[in-house]
Design a protein around this motif. Structure first.
Motif, PDB file in Angstrom:
ATOM      1  N   VAL A 591     -20.513 -10.483 -11.534  1.00  0.00           N
ATOM      2  CA  VAL A 591     -19.796  -9.806 -12.619  1.00  0.00           C
ATOM      3  C   VAL A 591     -19.863  -8.294 -12.416  1.00  0.00           C
ATOM      4  O   VAL A 591     -18.912  -7.563 -12.687  1.00  0.00           O
ATOM      5  N   VAL A 592     -21.016  -7.853 -11.910  1.00  0.00           N
ATOM      6  CA  VAL A 592     -21.220  -6.421 -11.701  1.00  0.00           C
ATOM      7  C   VAL A 592     -20.489  -5.932 -10.450  1.00  0.00           C
ATOM      8  O   VAL A 592     -19.792  -4.913 -10.473  1.00  0.00           O
ATOM      9  N   ASP A 593     -20.609  -6.669  -9.380  1.00  0.00           N
ATOM     10  CA  ASP A 593     -20.058  -6.182  -8.113  1.00  0.00           C
ATOM     11  C   ASP A 593     -18.610  -6.569  -7.866  1.00  0.00           C
ATOM     12  O   ASP A 593     -17.929  -5.907  -7.085  1.00  0.00           O
ATOM     13  N   ASP A 594     -18.149  -7.638  -8.514  1.00  0.00           N
ATOM     14  CA  ASP A 594     -16.775  -8.073  -8.264  1.00  0.00           C
ATOM     15  C   ASP A 594     -16.007  -8.377  -9.543  1.00  0.00           C
ATOM     16  O   ASP A 594     -14.908  -8.896  -9.477  1.00  0.00           O
ATOM     17  N   GLY A 595     -16.597  -8.071 -10.683  1.00  0.00           N
ATOM     18  CA  GLY A 595     -15.978  -8.492 -11.928  1.00  0.00           C
ATOM     19  C   GLY A 595     -15.738  -7.380 -12.927  1.00  0.00           C
ATOM     20  O   GLY A 595     -15.495  -6.224 -12.567  1.00  0.00           O
ATOM     21  N   THR A 596     -15.843  -7.730 -14.185  1.00  0.00           N
ATOM     22  CA  THR A 596     -15.429  -6.843 -15.271  1.00  0.00           C
ATOM     23  C   THR A 596     -16.342  -5.643 -15.460  1.00  0.00           C
ATOM     24  O   THR A 596     -15.992  -4.721 -16.200  1.00  0.00           O
ATOM     25  N   ALA A 597     -17.520  -5.631 -14.826  1.00  0.00           N
ATOM     26  CA  ALA A 597     -18.415  -4.472 -14.956  1.00  0.00           C
ATOM     27  C   ALA A 597     -18.431  -3.606 -13.710  1.00  0.00           C
ATOM     28  O   ALA A 597     -19.246  -2.691 -13.600  1.00  0.00           O
ATOM     29  N   ARG A 598     -17.545  -3.893 -12.791  1.00  0.00           N
ATOM     30  CA  ARG A 598     -17.601  -3.210 -11.506  1.00  0.00           C
ATOM     31  C   ARG A 598     -17.395  -1.700 -11.618  1.00  0.00           C
ATOM     32  O   ARG A 598     -18.146  -0.906 -11.064  1.00  0.00           O
ATOM     33  N   GLN A 599     -16.372  -1.287 -12.349  1.00  0.00           N
ATOM     34  CA  GLN A 599     -16.042   0.135 -12.390  1.00  0.00           C
ATOM     35  C   GLN A 599     -17.161   0.957 -13.030  1.00  0.00           C
ATOM     36  O   GLN A 599     -17.541   2.005 -12.524  1.00  0.00           O
ATOM     37  N   SER A 600     -17.719   0.487 -14.162  1.00  0.00           N
ATOM     38  CA  SER A 600     -18.698   1.277 -14.905  1.00  0.00           C
ATOM     39  C   SER A 600     -20.113   1.150 -14.356  1.00  0.00           C
ATOM     40  O   SER A 600     -20.902   2.085 -14.462  1.00  0.00           O
ATOM     41  N   VAL A 601     -20.430  -0.018 -13.769  1.00  0.00           N
ATOM     42  CA  VAL A 601     -21.810  -0.253 -13.340  1.00  0.00           C
ATOM     43  C   VAL A 601     -21.944  -0.194 -11.823  1.00  0.00           C
ATOM     44  O   VAL A 601     -22.671   0.630 -11.275  1.00  0.00           O
ATOM     45  N   ALA A 602     -21.232  -1.077 -11.133  1.00  0.00           N
ATOM     46  CA  ALA A 602     -21.370  -1.133  -9.676  1.00  0.00           C
ATOM     47  C   ALA A 602     -20.961   0.173  -9.019  1.00  0.00           C
ATOM     48  O   ALA A 602     -21.584   0.626  -8.055  1.00  0.00           O
ATOM     49  N   ASN A 603     -19.914   0.788  -9.552  1.00  0.00           N
ATOM     50  CA  ASN A 603     -19.422   2.016  -8.940  1.00  0.00           C
ATOM     51  C   ASN A 603     -20.000   3.270  -9.571  1.00  0.00           C
ATOM     52  O   ASN A 603     -19.531   4.376  -9.298  1.00  0.00           O
ATOM     53  N   SER A 604     -21.011   3.116 -10.409  1.00  0.00           N
ATOM     54  CA  SER A 604     -21.620   4.283 -11.046  1.00  0.00           C
ATOM     55  C   SER A 604     -22.268   5.183 -10.002  1.00  0.00           C
ATOM     56  O   SER A 604     -22.978   4.723  -9.100  1.00  0.00           O
ATOM     57  N   ALA A 605     -22.038   6.486 -10.147  1.00  0.00           N
ATOM     58  CA  ALA A 605     -22.640   7.444  -9.217  1.00  0.00           C
ATOM     59  C   ALA A 605     -24.149   7.487  -9.350  1.00  0.00           C
ATOM     60  O   ALA A 605     -24.841   7.964  -8.449  1.00  0.00           O
TER      61      ALA A 605
END
Length: 786
Positions: A591-605
């Motif tokens: 969910v974090v790396d390929d789903g709905t949380a990717r932009q805000s969490v996985a891609n967080s600087a």
């Protein structure tokens, strides 16, 4: 001659006496009458009246009368219960590191056991007030008599009382200066001396006395003047506090006049010199002591900001424990907790608490402009952060300010958790080894029909439930892993019926959800029940802790006058098989790396390699938006709730909106829809990545996005075994760009269906090895598939 004539004759100077009466005395005889000079008969009468026998008799009679009166007084006066004002005290709340968070009570008093006051500090009070304390009967007869006479004479308050008498005055009586009060004080003091030890009396005295600065008792005084606990006072500091009791306001160093400073310094020297005389202090050490100038006053901590929410939750959990242990009602438990002198140390980490507050401010509240956008006034945020290994609540966010919004948003259960409930459904399926309608074991690779509004079937029969996917998107055949990543409602609605909704709700209960009154119906698969951020943090913490039950606790210790409440261990027994819990965690990394949380969490600087699992959630009409996520060492659930700040307007179903009603968050901060992958996930990332360390999940599973991909096929394999022959063989990242969260950061998948063209039915398990999830923690692979 009648009396009138005789009187007139005397007035005329006549000398005729009345008949039958003696003649007037000769001129030479004194006018005092017969028998000699004036006074001789009077002296005789005095001597006859005041004989030694009579004087002694009167004296002993008075003594007997006084003794009888005292005996009657002694018999009639009982030791009363302590007055309410003397027993009322503050509850003191501390962070996990021991620093004071808040005091809650009408009186700034915290009673401490005498054993927590250094012995030499105890003796400073004895030296200041009553050097014979350990040997006297508790009453100073001479001082009491002097006080009675002064009171009768109207000369006001007089000293001279013993420590016992002062304690009795503070604790059992009032400060009134009356004869009856002083007599009662003496009698009660004698009785108290018989019933209590000297240490108990001394403890009562130093805990009930007023020291100025609004401080009652030595603990409050130690904090007020030296910012330390009573147990950390030095002898010179103790001597200053003992000196204060004579005139607290006049002797407060911060406000004292030059005369007041001189007087308190003299009093301080008097105390220490008395200790030397009594051999309680070495002369050499005494000579080395310097006057301990008190610190400047500071305002007593209040309930503003987040403090009130933390205190409220701590009180509730302590009341729950007392109710359980003593079998009493809620109201009785409240009476035992509120303002009763508890010292409650919280599990809250001061740094994490500050970090969570900062994250909410930076990511949300600082961007709200209620005057320009009325919807911004309807936004409420709540968050709870838990250590999964210990169950300790390390940070909590209950709202912008306790005084302006009394409801604790971290603890409230009136909003739907939405899709954050989906992991519970998967956990139930894995735990019960449930199968699809066609008999295929449910797992991360199982393929379901992701068509929006698809009728849920129960062995061929419709159950009357056909939920839409967000934005009514159709996915067709889709794996459970991808369905979790995209938060596909139709898949989990069918899975809930496949498992059995009674089993799903039972799993929810075992994980820590309060399911009382909830119906085990398919609609619950959408997370349509009520839940709190704290509740969801506990559920996910149990998953993070490999299936061992975590019941989040805010209390580290609770002590009252030396008695400690036994608290339950926040980490309990295993409620899920470890493989079940770890498989859900593995799936949630997708969910974090390929789903709905990717932009805000996985891609967080801010992310520096931490492994993360989590789930977004957005309820119907955008009334609530969630992100509950975790790293190996921290679980945090963040919720945004639409709560009408006033009457007026129309709700999602056309209803008239009343203040506090649930309303849509749409348009918050000038945007469109508010999804779990938006502000909640942003708050979560800014907080979590600032306080956690890099670590990997220790997972016991062969399924899910966190599992290393299957090795590539050997050269001898034929091309006919390519993944295109298997519905779920293509990893989640093979979806077209329109489906990726980087372009659609919400629970809403793109309306574009997946590019897979499976030939199998939606409920069949793909061939072994057909589903090959990527490893989201392999940077090279992640970059290649981005």
């Amino acid at each position: 001659m009648g009396r009138a004539d005789e009187r007139r004759a005397r007035q005329r100077g006549g000398h005729r006496a009345a008949p039958g009466r003696r003649s007037a005395a000769p001129a030479s005889e004194p006018s005092g009458g017969p028998g000699g000079p004036v006074g001789k008969p009077a002296k005789g009468r005095i001597r006859r009246l005041f004989t030694w026998k009579k004087i002694l008799g009167t004296f002993f009679g008075l003594c007997l009368l006084c003794m009888a009166g005292f005996a009657a007084l002694y018999m009639s006066v009982d030791v009363p219960a302590g007055n309410v004002a003397a027993q009322r005290q503050s509850n003191v709340y501390k962070y996990s590191d021991g620093t004071v968070l808040a005091r809650d009570g009408e009186v700034n008093r915290e009673i401490v056991d005498l054993s927590k006051v250094p012995r030499k500090v105890q003796l400073t009070f004895v030296a200041a007030e009553n050097k014979s304390f350990y040997t006297d009967p508790g009453v100073d007869l001479k001082g009491t008599a002097r006080g009675l006479l002064n009171t009768l004479a109207g000369r006001g308050k007089q000293g001279g009382s013993t420590i016992t008498q002062q304690y009795v005055k503070n604790y059992y009586l009032s400060q009134d200066q009356t004869v009856s009060r002083k007599l009662k004080e003496m009698v009660i003091s004698l009785k108290v001396e018989r019933e209590k030890s000297k240490d108990e009396i001394l403890a009562g005295y130093i805990n009930t006395s007023y020291y100025g600065r609004g401080a009652y008792g030595i603990q409050a005084a130690a904090q007020a003047y030296y910012h330390v606990d009573a147990q950390d006072l030095t002898v010179q500091q103790g001597a200053y506090l003992a000196a204060l009791l004579q005139a607290p306001s006049q002797y407060d160093w911060s406000t004292a006049t030059p005369t007041g400073k001189r007087l308190v310094t003299d009093r301080w020297n008097y105390v220490l010199n008395n200790m030397v005389k009594e051999h309680w202090l070495d002369p050499g050490k005494r000579a080395a002591l310097k006057f301990p100038v008190p610190k400047a006053p500071k305002g007593a901590p209040g309930m503003e900001g987040q403090k009130g929410y933390l205190v409220q939750l701590a009180n509730t959990q302590l009341q729950n424990q007392i109710m359980k242990q003593q079998g009493i009602s809620r109201s009785e438990a409240e009476a035992k907790v509120e303002g009763q002198g508890w010292t409650i140390t919280l599990n809250v980490d001061r740094k994490k608490q500050a970090a969570l507050e900062k994250s909410v401010k930076n990511q949300l509240t600082s961007k709200l402009e209620p005057k320009q956008r009325p919807v911004d006034a309807d936004v409420q945020a709540g968050a709870a952060s838990v250590d999964p290994k210990t169950g300790r609540i390390v940070a909590l966010y209950g709202g912008q300010d306790y005084y302006s919004h009394w409801t604790d948003n971290a603890f409230r259960r009136d909003y739907q958790p939405a899709s954050t409930f989906k992991p519970v459904i998967l956990a139930a399926a894995l735990e019960h080894e449930a199968t699809t309608q066609s008999g295929t074991l449910i797992g991360a690779n199982t393929v379901y029909d992701g068509t929006s509004r698809r009728q849920v079937l129960d062995h061929g029969s419709r159950v009357g439930f056909a939920p839409p996917n967000e934005d009514d998107a159709n996915y067709g055949p889709i794996s459970v892993q991808t369905a979790m990543n995209k938060s596909v409602n139709s898949v989990f609605a069918q899975m809930g019926v496949d498992v059995g909704m009674d089993k799903v709700m039972d799993t929810a209960k075992r994980l820590g959800m309060d399911t009382e009154g909830m119906q085990a119906v398919p609609a619950q698969t959408l997370g349509s029940m009520g839940a709190s951020p704290l509740e969801m943090a506990g559920i996910y913490a149990t998953l993070d802790n490999h299936g061992r039950k975590v019941t989040p606790s805010i209390i580290k210790s609770a002590e009252q006058q030396g008695r400690t409440v036994q608290l339950p261990n926040p980490v309990g027994e295993r409620v899920l098989d470890r493989t079940t819990a770890d498989t859900v965690t593995s799936v949630l990394t997708g969910v974090v790396d390929d789903g709905t949380a990717r932009q805000s969490v996985a891609n967080s600087a801010l992310r520096t390699g931490q492994q993360v699992a989590g789930k977004t959630g957005t309820s119907d009409c955008d009334r609530s938006a969630w992100f509950t996520g975790y790293t190996p060492d921290l679980v945090t659930s963040v919720g945004l709730f639409g709560e009408a700040h006033k009457d007026g307007g129309t709700g999602c179903e056309g209803e008239k909106v009343k203040k506090f009603a649930h309303v849509s968050l749409k348009g918050t901060m000038g945007g469109g829809r508010v999804n779990g992958g938006g502000p909640p996930a942003q708050i979560w990332a800014a907080y979590t990545f600032g306080v956690t360390r890099q670590a990997d999940f220790d997972l016991d599973t062969t399924q899910g996005a966190a599992v290393a991909p299957t090795p590539p096929p050997s050269p001898t394999k034929t091309p006919s075994q390519t993944p295109s022959q298997t519905p779920s063989s293509e990893p989640p990242t093979s979806a077209p760009p329109s489906e990726t969260p980087s372009e659609t950061p919400s629970d809403t998948p793109s309306s574009t269906p997946p590019t897979q063209s499976p030939t199998q039915t939606p409920t069949t398990q793909p061939p072994s090895g057909g589903f090959t999830p990527r490893n989201p923690f392999d940077p090279g692979q992640r970059d290649a598939q981005r």
